[in-house]
Design an enzyme around this catalytic site. Structure first.
Site, short mmCIF file in Angstrom:
data_model
loop_
_atom_site.label_atom_id
_atom_site.label_comp_id
_atom_site.label_asym_id
_atom_site.label_seq_id
_atom_site.Cartn_x
_atom_site.Cartn_y
_atom_site.Cartn_z
CD GLU A 198 -3.04 -1.01 0.22
OE1 GLU A 198 -3.06 0.00 -0.52
OE2 GLU A 198 -3.88 -1.93 0.15
CG ASP B 139 -5.63 -7.15 -7.80
OD1 ASP B 139 -4.55 -7.40 -7.26
OD2 ASP B 139 -6.50 -6.42 -7.26
CD GLU C 46 -14.52 -5.16 -0.96
OE1 GLU C 46 -13.49 -4.85 -0.33
OE2 GLU C 46 -14.93 -4.47 -1.91
CD GLU D 179 -10.34 -1.38 -7.96
OE1 GLU D 179 -9.28 -1.19 -7.35
OE2 GLU D 179 -11.48 -1.14 -7.45
CB THR E 15 -2.22 -0.81 -9.58
OG1 THR E 15 -3.40 -1.57 -9.38
CG2 THR E 15 -1.57 -0.50 -8.23
#
Length: 876
Positions: free
Chosen positions: A131, A277, A371, A389, A475
């Protein structure tokens, strides 16, 4: 077909890809309407950003319900979610390049000054390497890129690479995490002390997610090329090399969690959502940014396997890396919504359209993407933390196709955010999309990504302060200039060839730059892809007035007539493009690929068949019965072992019996119960144990009833199956009238059934009670009393939530080995696998080996249950 190998060609690569599609469709939305929506995006951004600055800064995040900042350590811990917070004004840093893109130049300059002046990175705090890299390091580098761009245009002349210096400082603070034998980083690092062991809660972890280790290269390579220090890029490449080496060589898939020391896969399920991902995303984007052919070859190798095993358009389903034909779960998480956008960048537009449409229909069904949601589009996990996304994929599909349909999708996103998430102090995450309840949370990625993609969706070229074609999105949607591909980094080591002598294969460079005018010459083609998916999700597919032939000279197969053991029916399915897969737990999965049908008419019949299956399933689900209980009441159990059983839609209704059916159990011969019993005299007056398979459930019931049995228990023959991990079975009839069956018939999965079989093996006489719920039983065999309160208090956490039906692809039916359709077995709501029930004082039991064996067996399964619960907890 374009194949690019030179880094110097990369800016032209992106430009050509998008310019080739810009004039394909005329604008259906007026320019004024687009401008209105663009301005609405700006107003919404201002509402979120200004509330963060007014009520939260310098805290990391805004708490929009209580109008204050979230400071780590001062608010109740949210577990791993808080590892994104490092007391470094996370939201402001994450938002820097969004300010620049939205033409808020004055505010951007003010924000840069604030970051340079106020933010400190040497905090004694443990943060997530992943993160911190994508949000903070990426945010600093994106902000630096924008500052350099503005400086070159004559603004911000005071800027002297301050953000870049901070980025290098942060990169050095993250580097200790990479001090492992594998090169994979520890998942956490202390910003001040690095990796020091238990005293700093670092250096003790053994596992990390694939995305956590594989989503480093863009930021670290950009840092190396901006600064000329090759160290960062080298570490990121080493981590990617190791992940590539550890892929499963037969399937070419990677697992979700890996041991950072040994390289063993800890979780071997593979998909394109949470945990994996952005690993795939960064392989392709590393090729675009750095021009290294091996990154493209690796991506395309993985992508071919994704499309072979995981992609079942419009669904993307997790599989096991060693058994890729075996589904790993029957639900999808919202993070996979980025994948259509990546497919656009790859150039594979058709499946991108299909999956995006499925996501859009789920969004319209629930207002937001839950989710996690099941393969029949119901809520699995109800939260929605304002993830961007889906908006990201919407933008990229519009950019590639210029189909105004995607502008309407963007309008829907805006309207839902304003209607359901907007609060006086910002935008609040959804705690439950079904009820509209909020969570006091507004993650930094909401400002970093959501508004960036929505603004780009509605903006005209002249609205943008620079050409976005010259940048690549990380991303976290941070902007890194493609010019870095030619930046000097001569000291950086070359990428080690880990292909074990494999040569680069030109076939792995296909589909890198298509022109969508050539792919889709008919403007109606995307609509034709979307309409069947829309019908599948909202279950409103129109039925033709006439039957059309699927190619075999007869009316099409109807769902209510289908039997999975009928060869003629299977051939009809094949011709309609429908395939049938037997799952490990005994259910079957139906998947339709319209392109595999023998004709367009057959494909349409196949879609109608799938729609009928959904309607049939929905109808049966409404009729489903609650679970039943098999309670072992003989010594030494005395009612303390309760096995959750699936009910039957025929026979005695145990819910209408105050006492249930009590009797000793015996194994039927033949065990499958598919013919007249040879031990009928023993079964008479007892409860017969039967093996699942080879004939209909109702047929088994009739055979044991004829022998004089007072009840029956069918035990699953699929080894390892358990109601912990699979929906409970509800046994249906065989299409005939079942009023003649008067005894109760229950179904146990293999693990639960094995408990009963082991008990029978160790204690020759085992008495059970078949009932609608467990009964409280004293050691003296007194009358049962309703103990629903105690039962509730002692139910395991896993059993406290209903077990929902899980359907794979568009429709999944579950079945006895003989077929689907009328004999289909549907899941039931209810208990977990086995529930300990309070029964008063425990009797004294001799400590013989038999009793210990059963206790040991129970302990093993309790351990399995805990492991399964932990796996679900770790999914997202």
């Amino acid at each position: 077909m374009w194949m690019l190998h030179s880094a110097t060609m990369l800016p032209a690569f992106l430009l050509l890809f998008f310019m080739g599609t810009s004039s394909r469709l005329s604008e259906a939305m007026s320019r004024d309407e687009k401008n209105k929506l663009r301005n609405q995006v700006l107003e919404m951004f201002d509402h979120a950003y200004q509330n963060y600055m007014d009520h939260a800064y310098p805290a990391d995040e805004l708490m929009p319900l209580t109008c204050r900042g979230r400071v780590r350590g001062l608010e109740p811990s949210r577990g791993d979610v808080d590892d994104a917070l490092g007391k470094f004004s996370l939201t402001l840093i994450d938002t820097l390049d969004t300010l620049a893109l939205l033409n808020k130049t004055a505010e951007f300059e003010k924000a840069v000054r604030r970051v340079v002046t106020d933010v400190r990175l040497d905090n004694d705090i443990v943060v997530s390497v992943f993160e911190t890299n994508i949000r903070v390091l990426g945010g600093l580098l994106g902000g630096h890129s924008m500052a350099v761009m503005l400086k070159e245009s004559g603004r911000m002349l005071w800027y002297q690479d301050e953000l870049l210096h901070m980025a290098k400082d942060l990169g050095l603070r993250l580097l200790p995490a990479f001090n492992t034998s594998s090169g994979l980083p520890y998942p956490r690092v202390n910003l001040r002390f690095g990796v020091r062991g238990p005293e700093t809660r670092t250096g003790t972890e053994t596992d990390t997610c694939t995305a956590c280790a594989g989503t480093i290269i863009l930021e670290f390579a950009a840092l190396s090329r901006f600064t000329g220090d090759p160290t960062f890029e080298a570490h990121a490449r080493r981590a990617l090399d190791f992940l590539w080496e550890k892929r499963q060589r037969n399937s070419n898939l990677v697992g979700t969690t890996i041991n950072i020391h040994s390289g063993e896969w800890v979780r071997r399920d593979s998909g394109v959502g949470a945990g994996i991902d952005s690993y795939y995303e960064y392989l392709l984007k590393a090729y675009i940014l750095l021009g290294d052919d091996q990154f493209l070859q690796r991506f395309n190798t993985h992508y071919a396997s994704i499309m072979k095993y995981i992609s079942q358009p419009p669904l993307l389903l997790d599989v096991h890396i060693h058994k890729p034909l075996l589904p790993a779960r029957t639900w999808m998480d919202s993070l996979l919504a980025f994948f259509p956008g990546l497919q656009v960048l790859k150039g594979d537009i058709r499946p991108a359209i299909e999956t995006h449409e499925m996501l859009y229909q789920v969004t319209k069904k629930h207002n937001f993407l839950p989710e996690a949601f099941t393969t029949d589009f119901r809520v699995h996990w109800a939260q929605h933390p304002l993830r961007p996304e889906f908006a990201e994929s919407t933008y990229f599909l519009y950019k590639a196709t210029r189909d105004p349909y995607y502008l309407e999708v963007g309008r829907t996103i805006l309207e839902n955010l304003n209607r359901f998430a907007r609060v006086p102090c910002g935008f609040a995450a959804m705690k439950d999309v079904r009820t509209g309840s909020h969570e006091d949370r507004m993650d930094s990625f909401f400002l970093a990504e959501m508004f960036k993609y929505l603004f780009l969706l509605f903006a005209e070229e002249e609205d943008l302060p620079f050409n976005v074609e010259d940048y690549i999105f990380t991303t976290e949607a941070h902007l890194l200039p493609l010019s870095l591909s030619t930046a000097s980094n001569s000291q950086a080591p070359t990428l080690v060839n880990n292909m074990a002598g494999e040569e680069l294969d030109d076939s792995n460079f296909e589909w890198t730059c298509p022109n969508t005018r050539l792919l889709f010459p008919d403007p109606a083609f995307p609509r034709n892809l979307r309409e069947p998916i829309r019908s599948a999700v909202d279950k409103s597919c129109p039925h033709p007035t006439t039957h059309r032939d699927p190619g075999m000279g007869r009316p099409p197969l109807r769902a209510q007539d289908f039997m999975a053991n009928n060869p003629e029916h299977l051939e009809l399915l094949r011709r309609m493009g429908v395939s049938l897969i037997h799952l490990k737990d005994g259910r079957v999965q139906l998947v339709q690929h319209a392109t595999q049908a023998v004709s367009a008419v057959a494909a349409e019949d196949g879609m109608r068949f799938m729609q009928e299956m959904m309607e049939l399933s929905s109808q049966q689900q409404k009729e489903q019965l609650p679970p039943r209980a098999v309670q072992i009441i003989s010594p030494p159990f005395f009612g303390r072992v309760v096995l959750t059983a699936g009910p039957a839609q025929f026979g005695m209704d145990l819910s209408k019996s105050s006492s249930g059916v009590r009797g000793f159990v015996t194994i039927a011969e033949p065990y499958n119960g598919c013919s007249v019993l040879s031990n009928g005299e023993i079964v008479a007056g007892r409860i017969a144990l039967l093996q699942r398979g080879q004939c209909m459930f109702a047929e088994k019931a009739r055979h044991i009833q004829k022998a004089g049995a007072i009840g029956g228990i069918v035990i699953d023959d699929n080894e390892g199956s358990s109601s912990d991990t699979a929906p409970l079975f509800q046994m249906a009839g065989d299409g005939r009238n079942t009023d003649d069956v008067t005894l109760p018939l229950l179904f146990l999965f293999h693990k639960e059934g094995n408990i009963l079989l082991e008990a029978l093996k160790e204690y020759r006489e085992v008495e059970v009670l078949l009932s609608d719920k467990a009964r409280d039983r004293g050691t003296d065999g007194a009358e049962e009393e309703d103990c629903s309160t105690e039962e509730k208090d002692h139910t395991s956490p896993a059993s406290s939530e209903p077990v929902h039906q899980s359907q794979v692809t568009i429709q999944e039916q579950t079945t006895d080995d003989s077929g689907v359709g009328p004999e289909s077995v549907q899941p039931a709501e209810g208990l977990g696998s086995y529930v300990p029930v309070a029964v008063g004082e425990e009797p004294a039991v001799d400590g013989d080996h038999s009793s210990q064996s059963v206790d040991s067996l129970m302990a093993d399964w309790e351990e399995d249950l805990e492991a399964f619960k932990q796996m679900e907890k770790d999914e997202l």
